[in-house]
Design a protein around this motif. Structure first.
Motif, PDB file in Angstrom:
ATOM      1  N   SER A  11       0.814  -1.282   0.054  1.00  0.00           N
ATOM      2  CA  SER A  11       0.055  -0.017   0.088  1.00  0.00           C
ATOM      3  C   SER A  11       0.708   1.291   0.158  1.00  0.00           C
ATOM      4  CB  SER A  11      -0.820  -0.014   1.235  1.00  0.00           C
ATOM      5  OG  SER A  11      -1.721   1.226   1.304  1.00  0.00           O
ATOM      6  N   LEU A  12       1.992   1.339   0.873  1.00  0.00           N
ATOM      7  CA  LEU A  12       2.873   2.401   0.918  1.00  0.00           C
ATOM      8  C   LEU A  12       3.638   2.622  -0.234  1.00  0.00           C
ATOM      9  CD1 LEU A  12       3.982   4.567   2.820  1.00  0.00           C
ATOM     10  CD2 LEU A  12       5.661   3.018   3.293  1.00  0.00           C
ATOM     11  N   PHE A  13       3.872   1.436  -1.030  1.00  0.00           N
ATOM     12  CA  PHE A  13       4.821   1.847  -2.175  1.00  0.00           C
ATOM     13  C   PHE A  13       4.066   2.338  -3.399  1.00  0.00           C
ATOM     14  CE2 PHE A  13       6.510   0.210  -6.232  1.00  0.00           C
ATOM     15  CZ  PHE A  13       7.821   0.715  -6.081  1.00  0.00           C
ATOM     16  N   HIS A  14       2.579   2.360  -3.272  1.00  0.00           N
ATOM     17  CA  HIS A  14       2.028   2.846  -4.303  1.00  0.00           C
ATOM     18  C   HIS A  14       1.450   4.444  -4.075  1.00  0.00           C
ATOM     19  CE1 HIS A  14       1.085  -1.211  -5.427  1.00  0.00           C
ATOM     20  NE2 HIS A  14       0.551  -0.672  -6.744  1.00  0.00           N
ATOM     21  N   GLY A  15       1.913   4.947  -2.836  1.00  0.00           N
ATOM     22  CA  GLY A  15       1.924   6.377  -2.676  1.00  0.00           C
ATOM     23  C   GLY A  15       0.392   7.042  -3.211  1.00  0.00           C
ATOM     24  N   SER A  16      -0.851   6.308  -3.146  1.00  0.00           N
ATOM     25  CA  SER A  16      -1.815   6.874  -3.423  1.00  0.00           C
ATOM     26  C   SER A  16      -2.530   7.056  -2.004  1.00  0.00           C
ATOM     27  CB  SER A  16      -2.735   6.046  -4.643  1.00  0.00           C
ATOM     28  OG  SER A  16      -3.898   6.453  -4.752  1.00  0.00           O
TER      29      SER A  16
END
Length: 300
Positions: free
Chosen positions: A181-186
């Protein structure tokens, strides 16, 4: 998951996330420079597709690093075992059907919450290329095939396989969901992507292979693209009664998939002392960088 060389892989669990994040940031800067040098229109499909490929390329570099450093075969590094019971593919389909059609409200709730603090979400069509005619083919390749294969290879392959031995199966499911989730930054998709990340991780833990998760991930992205192509307003041409039935069936599908996975007989690994702390130490660089990028995205 594959247990071969897992003691070596553990050192690359959280570290792999940090490595992937650093490579991603570097490639993003290169991408920005290329866009500026060649004057590529930021509203063009070329710009969108090039931007999408930054993450898969970063993952390729990270996977290659882990594979070569630990002298692993491709299947050992990615966890893409072909010895996977067919039932897990069915569970993956039920899981993604349930999440896609019964958890749509999650993004709406997240957006409403963040808007109270000044967040302004981008229009949904900002993320989509031209979908007319045969343009749907490259759209599916770049937005469904590449993300499904590469992200599952990294998050449910390298990352999950690298931390499960020390962190434990249950802890790994939530940590992988968090990193995904964090990696997608949305900001508006943070909660939904966390749920998806955990679901794909649990599916992989039970299946001992990333392949069912790859299928589920592909179906999720492909359906989003196809719905936008044939129903640009995002609304399916169904009555309120049919919509209610769709939600009911999707909720039953999601619940059934989760119960099926929870009751599965596959043995789970237990957490070892200090495993979670070691993960966060190794992953700290990646977590800090992606948290900053998430905040930048939040403030626009």
């Amino acid at each position: 998951m594959n247990t071969v060389n897992q003691s070596k892989l553990y050192s690359y669990g959280g570290l792999a996330f940090s490595i992937n994040t650093v490579v991603y940031v570097i490639l993003s800067l290169v991408f920005a420079i290329v866009i500026s040098m060649f004057g590529i229109d930021t509203q063009s499909d070329s710009y969108l597709y090039m931007g999408i490929m930054v993450s898969p390329v970063a993952i390729c570099i990270t996977v290659a690093t882990v594979k070569s450093t630990n002298k692993l075969t491709f299947l050992e590094a990615t966890g893409a075992s072909l010895k996977c019971h067919p039932k897990y593919y069915l569970i993956g389909i039920l899981l993604i059907f349930g999440m896609l059609f019964s958890l749509g409200w999650v993004n709406s709730v997240a957006v409403s919450f963040f808007e109270k603090y000044g967040y302004e979400p981008l229009p949904s069509d900002t993320y989509l290329p031209n979908l007319e005619g045969l343009n749907i083919i490259p759209a599916l390749i770049f937005m469904a095939v590449f993300p499904a294969v590469m992200e599952e290879t990294f998050f449910r392959g390298i990352l999950l396989n690298g931390i499960e031995e020390k962190v434990g199966s249950v802890g790994s499911v939530f940590l992988v969901g968090f990193c995904f989730s964090l990696f997608h930054g949305s900001p508006e998709q943070t909660l939904y992507q966390f749920i998806c990340g955990c679901g794909f991780a649990l599916l992989t833990v039970r299946a001992k292979s990333t392949l069912p998760a790859i299928l589920a991930h592909f179906l999720n992205n492909a359906l989003v693209v196809l719905i936008q192509k044939f129903f640009p307003d995002g609304m399916l041409p169904i009555t309120e009664e049919q919509s209610l039935l769709l939600v009911v069936f999707s909720m039953a599908s999601l619940a059934g998939a989760i119960v099926w996975l929870v009751l599965d007989k596959t043995e789970l690994k237990k957490e070892q002392k200090g495993g979670v702390g070691a993960f966060f130490i190794c992953a700290s660089v990646g977590i800090i960088i992606m948290s900053i990028m998430w905040f930048i995205s939040f403030i626009g």
